[in-house]
Design a protein around this motif. Sequence first.
Motif, PDB file in Angstrom:
ATOM      1  N   GLY A   1     -12.148   1.341  -4.015  1.00 26.65           N
ATOM      2  CA  GLY A   1     -11.537   1.983  -2.857  1.00 26.65           C
ATOM      3  C   GLY A   1     -12.584   2.424  -1.865  1.00 26.65           C
TER       4      GLY A   1
ATOM      5  N   ASN B   1     -15.017   7.293  -3.265  1.00 33.70           N
ATOM      6  CA  ASN B   1     -14.711   7.928  -4.544  1.00 33.70           C
ATOM      7  C   ASN B   1     -16.007   8.325  -5.239  1.00 33.70           C
ATOM      8  OD1 ASN B   1     -11.795   7.581  -4.611  1.00 33.70           O
ATOM      9  ND2 ASN B   1     -12.252   5.400  -4.729  1.00 33.70           N
TER      10      ASN B   1
ATOM     11  N   GLY C   1      -8.668   4.507  -5.209  1.00 35.34           N
ATOM     12  CA  GLY C   1      -8.072   5.227  -4.096  1.00 35.34           C
ATOM     13  C   GLY C   1      -9.097   5.662  -3.074  1.00 35.34           C
ATOM     14  N   VAL C   2      -8.862   6.852  -2.505  1.00 32.68           N
ATOM     15  CA  VAL C   2      -9.709   7.358  -1.422  1.00 32.68           C
ATOM     16  C   VAL C   2     -10.160   8.781  -1.744  1.00 32.68           C
ATOM     17  CG1 VAL C   2      -9.781   7.909   1.041  1.00 32.68           C
ATOM     18  CG2 VAL C   2      -8.465   5.929   0.254  1.00 32.68           C
ATOM     19  N   SER C   3     -11.450   8.995  -1.738  1.00 39.15           N
ATOM     20  CA  SER C   3     -12.049  10.323  -1.923  1.00 39.15           C
ATOM     21  C   SER C   3     -11.588  11.019  -3.199  1.00 39.15           C
ATOM     22  CB  SER C   3     -11.766  11.208  -0.702  1.00 39.15           C
ATOM     23  OG  SER C   3     -12.332  10.626   0.450  1.00 39.15           O
ATOM     24  N   ASN C   4     -11.460  10.270  -4.284  1.00 33.72           N
ATOM     25  CA  ASN C   4     -11.095  10.827  -5.585  1.00 33.72           C
ATOM     26  C   ASN C   4     -12.338  11.027  -6.440  1.00 33.72           C
ATOM     27  OD1 ASN C   4      -8.213  10.870  -5.263  1.00 33.72           O
ATOM     28  ND2 ASN C   4      -8.268   8.652  -5.393  1.00 33.72           N
TER      29      ASN C   4
ATOM     30  N   GLU D   1      -5.311  10.295  -3.003  1.00 33.76           N
ATOM     31  CA  GLU D   1      -6.411  10.763  -2.173  1.00 33.76           C
ATOM     32  C   GLU D   1      -6.759  12.211  -2.517  1.00 33.76           C
ATOM     33  OE1 GLU D   1      -7.527  10.863   2.594  1.00 33.76           O
ATOM     34  OE2 GLU D   1      -5.588  10.095   1.938  1.00 33.76           O
ATOM     35  N   ASN D   2      -8.043  12.497  -2.550  1.00 32.37           N
ATOM     36  CA  ASN D   2      -8.568  13.845  -2.807  1.00 32.37           C
ATOM     37  C   ASN D   2      -8.125  14.429  -4.150  1.00 32.37           C
ATOM     38  OD1 ASN D   2     -10.044  14.066  -0.362  1.00 32.37           O
ATOM     39  ND2 ASN D   2      -8.127  14.474   0.714  1.00 32.37           N
ATOM     40  N   ASN D   3      -8.047  13.607  -5.173  1.00 31.27           N
ATOM     41  CA  ASN D   3      -7.704  14.057  -6.523  1.00 31.27           C
ATOM     42  C   ASN D   3      -8.981  14.254  -7.334  1.00 31.27           C
ATOM     43  OD1 ASN D   3      -4.729  13.851  -6.420  1.00 31.27           O
ATOM     44  ND2 ASN D   3      -5.166  11.692  -6.068  1.00 31.27           N
TER      45      ASN D   3
ATOM     46  N   MET E   1      -1.723  13.404  -3.929  1.00 30.85           N
ATOM     47  CA  MET E   1      -2.794  13.962  -3.115  1.00 30.85           C
ATOM     48  C   MET E   1      -3.174  15.350  -3.616  1.00 30.85           C
ATOM     49  SD  MET E   1      -1.688  12.787   0.706  1.00 30.85           S
ATOM     50  CE  MET E   1      -3.184  13.450   1.414  1.00 30.85           C
ATOM     51  N   SER E   2      -4.469  15.609  -3.614  1.00 30.39           N
ATOM     52  CA  SER E   2      -5.028  16.935  -3.909  1.00 30.39           C
ATOM     53  C   SER E   2      -4.612  17.492  -5.265  1.00 30.39           C
ATOM     54  CB  SER E   2      -4.662  17.910  -2.789  1.00 30.39           C
ATOM     55  OG  SER E   2      -5.154  17.434  -1.553  1.00 30.39           O
TER      56      SER E   2
END
Length: 163
Positions: free
Chosen positions: A84, A87, A98-101, A114-116, A129-130
Amino acid sequence: RVKLELERKVDRVKLELEQKVDRAKIELEQKLGQNKCPFERQDDSTLVLKDFNLVVKSDKAGRGNIVIGSGHNFTEAHNGLVVGITNAITGEGNVAFGVSNTAAGRAATVLGGENNKAEAVGSSILGGMSNEVLDVGIGKASCQTYSIAGTGRVIRQSCTPTP
């Protein structure tokens, strides 16, 4: 006469060396033919690995990972998978899609969203998310495994130390 003998010797040595080089070339070509590179070039930007397995492994941080995408942080991970954008994985055997996990510790997984943050041993976040699964216990411990999905859920688990 001495000059003529020397020229003949030089010619014989040249011929012997050329024959040795030719034999070495043939042996090298045979060896390379037996051990062909398993990758085939499909086009300028695609390699194909046909009828082979790909094994990636390491005991060193920053090695043995499979990384697809850009902006990932995997310098403290080994034997992980990250796919992704942006990450992060740390520790051993973690997976982040994903994104930014973030998947950290050991055997933590984020399969999308995202953001997990899956930071407890063996924890999984399926998406959303989050979401966060955080280990607030002691390093090596016996913990329950949590899997969550949705948005904004936080699980803080306290682990029982193992002897």
